[in-house]
Design a protein around this motif. Structure first.
Motif, PDB file in Angstrom:
ATOM      1  N   ASN A  73       0.786  -1.233   0.000  1.00 30.99           N
ATOM      2  CA  ASN A  73       0.000   0.000   0.000  1.00 30.99           C
ATOM      3  C   ASN A  73       0.816   1.279   0.000  1.00 30.99           C
ATOM      4  O   ASN A  73       0.458   2.239  -0.673  1.00 30.99           O
ATOM      5  CB  ASN A  73      -0.970  -0.010   1.184  1.00 30.99           C
ATOM      6  N   SER A  74       1.931   1.314   0.731  1.00 29.38           N
ATOM      7  CA  SER A  74       2.632   2.585   0.891  1.00 29.38           C
ATOM      8  C   SER A  74       3.259   3.091  -0.400  1.00 29.38           C
ATOM      9  O   SER A  74       3.453   4.293  -0.575  1.00 29.38           O
ATOM     10  CB  SER A  74       3.701   2.471   1.979  1.00 29.38           C
ATOM     11  N   GLN A  75       3.571   2.171  -1.343  1.00 29.98           N
ATOM     12  CA  GLN A  75       4.243   2.556  -2.579  1.00 29.98           C
ATOM     13  C   GLN A  75       3.466   2.155  -3.828  1.00 29.98           C
ATOM     14  O   GLN A  75       4.006   2.138  -4.928  1.00 29.98           O
ATOM     15  CB  GLN A  75       5.642   1.928  -2.623  1.00 29.98           C
TER      16      GLN A  75
ATOM     17  N   GLU B  92      -3.273   3.189  -5.236  1.00 28.79           N
ATOM     18  CA  GLU B  92      -3.668   3.306  -3.827  1.00 28.79           C
ATOM     19  C   GLU B  92      -5.085   2.804  -3.559  1.00 28.79           C
ATOM     20  O   GLU B  92      -5.441   2.531  -2.403  1.00 28.79           O
ATOM     21  CB  GLU B  92      -3.558   4.764  -3.370  1.00 28.79           C
ATOM     22  N   ASN B  93      -5.913   2.669  -4.583  1.00 28.64           N
ATOM     23  CA  ASN B  93      -7.296   2.237  -4.401  1.00 28.64           C
ATOM     24  C   ASN B  93      -7.490   0.748  -4.633  1.00 28.64           C
ATOM     25  O   ASN B  93      -8.606   0.235  -4.523  1.00 28.64           O
ATOM     26  CB  ASN B  93      -8.215   3.019  -5.354  1.00 28.64           C
ATOM     27  N   ASP B  94      -6.413   0.045  -4.934  1.00 31.79           N
ATOM     28  CA  ASP B  94      -6.492  -1.384  -5.216  1.00 31.79           C
ATOM     29  C   ASP B  94      -6.649  -2.172  -3.915  1.00 31.79           C
ATOM     30  O   ASP B  94      -6.541  -1.629  -2.807  1.00 31.79           O
ATOM     31  CB  ASP B  94      -5.225  -1.822  -5.959  1.00 31.79           C
ATOM     32  N   HIS B  95      -6.900  -3.477  -4.056  1.00 31.23           N
ATOM     33  CA  HIS B  95      -6.997  -4.415  -2.931  1.00 31.23           C
ATOM     34  C   HIS B  95      -5.837  -4.190  -1.968  1.00 31.23           C
ATOM     35  O   HIS B  95      -4.671  -4.330  -2.337  1.00 31.23           O
ATOM     36  CB  HIS B  95      -6.978  -5.833  -3.502  1.00 31.23           C
ATOM     37  N   HIS B  96      -6.127  -3.839  -0.708  1.00 32.31           N
ATOM     38  CA  HIS B  96      -5.124  -3.360   0.241  1.00 32.31           C
ATOM     39  C   HIS B  96      -4.198  -4.479   0.721  1.00 32.31           C
ATOM     40  O   HIS B  96      -4.642  -5.505   1.229  1.00 32.31           O
ATOM     41  CB  HIS B  96      -5.821  -2.711   1.440  1.00 32.31           C
ATOM     42  N   LEU B  97      -2.892  -4.235   0.577  1.00 29.81           N
ATOM     43  CA  LEU B  97      -1.880  -5.205   0.986  1.00 29.81           C
ATOM     44  C   LEU B  97      -0.788  -4.514   1.785  1.00 29.81           C
ATOM     45  O   LEU B  97      -0.444  -3.354   1.512  1.00 29.81           O
ATOM     46  CB  LEU B  97      -1.235  -5.864  -0.242  1.00 29.81           C
ATOM     47  N   THR B  98      -0.226  -5.228   2.760  1.00 31.43           N
ATOM     48  CA  THR B  98       0.968  -4.781   3.463  1.00 31.43           C
ATOM     49  C   THR B  98       2.135  -5.680   3.069  1.00 31.43           C
ATOM     50  O   THR B  98       1.947  -6.700   2.393  1.00 31.43           O
ATOM     51  CB  THR B  98       0.779  -4.849   4.989  1.00 31.43           C
ATOM     52  N   TYR B  99       3.332  -5.328   3.543  1.00 33.28           N
ATOM     53  CA  TYR B  99       4.476  -6.184   3.212  1.00 33.28           C
ATOM     54  C   TYR B  99       4.332  -7.575   3.833  1.00 33.28           C
ATOM     55  O   TYR B  99       4.930  -8.537   3.347  1.00 33.28           O
ATOM     56  CB  TYR B  99       5.801  -5.523   3.606  1.00 33.28           C
ATOM     57  N   ILE B 100       3.527  -7.710   4.875  1.00 37.90           N
ATOM     58  CA  ILE B 100       3.278  -9.027   5.461  1.00 37.90           C
ATOM     59  C   ILE B 100       2.527  -9.918   4.467  1.00 37.90           C
ATOM     60  O   ILE B 100       2.847 -11.098   4.300  1.00 37.90           O
ATOM     61  CB  ILE B 100       2.489  -8.888   6.769  1.00 37.90           C
TER      62      ILE B 100
END
Length: 211
Positions: free
Chosen positions: A9-11, A41-49
């Motif tokens: 999400n952040s990048q 930024e509006n796509d399916h939300h993901l983190t590095y985890i």
């Protein structure tokens, strides 16, 4: 070679730039790229985890051969990917990192920094990293006189990781919070890449059970 690009999400806003550079390099080498993470930024939300879970599923199922991941610093993505069996991820900030990782460690994933140091001509640096990551021979050691011990140590490292992670691969996934895994596999482009190319029926069945 099948290559998965995954961004969190952040990048996510930089996805189109990174994807273009990766496609330019991979296309010239007849490699296929799958953009399985966030595209904006509006796509399916993901983190590095989530990236670590996704990378492990794609690599352990032989859906792809290599993963390009990253986050703001690249550190979180690298740690997340390296948590999982069957994933050997290197940290690449510049082209020489990619070259040396290929020659010495011969892994199957790289983590890049998409915020730290990501300034003027960043797209050129990314392109040159990809050129070193996906062209030329792999696992030949560097310098040449260190070839034999480096190849031997890379093999030992893989054996040590396999010994430390004693559980069956699917057992390791089932031990994780299943909501995390479900979020990781819910993206449409991830599912298309995974289900179209998965070569491990038991892993496919597990993912389908989550959906």
């Amino acid at each position: 070679m099948k290559i998965a690009l995954m961004m969190e999400n952040s990048q996510a806003g930089k996805n189109s730039m990174i994807l273009e550079s990766l496609n330019d390099v991979a296309g010239s080498l007849n490699h296929e790229v799958f953009n399985v993470g966030m595209s904006d930024e509006n796509d399916h939300h993901l983190t590095y985890i989530h990236l670590g879970i996704m990378a492990s599923l794609l690599l352990n199922s032989n859906s792809v051969d290599f993963v390009v991941a990253g986050c703001g610093t690249g550190q979180g993505a690298m740690m997340s990917l390296n948590l999982h069996p069957g994933v050997l991820c290197g940290y690449c900030l510049e082209p020489s990192d990619a070259f040396l990782f290929n020659q010495i460690n011969n892994g199957n994933a790289i983590a890049m920094a998409f915020a730290k140091g990501f300034g003027w001509a960043a797209e050129l640096n990314a392109r040159y990293i990809f050129e070193k990551a996906f062209s030329g021979p792999r696992g030949e050691g560097y310098p040449v006189e260190r070839k034999e011990p480096q190849i031997r140590n890379a093999d030992i490292l893989s054996q040590v990781k396999a010994a430390v992670i004693k559980d069956d691969y699917l057992d390791t996934l089932k031990a994780i919070d299943q909501d995390l895994v479900k979020t990781a596999v819910t993206g449409e482009r991830f599912q298309q890449c995974f289900f179209d190319h998965c070569q491990r029926p038991e892993i496919e069945a597990y993912v389908r059970s989550l959906l």
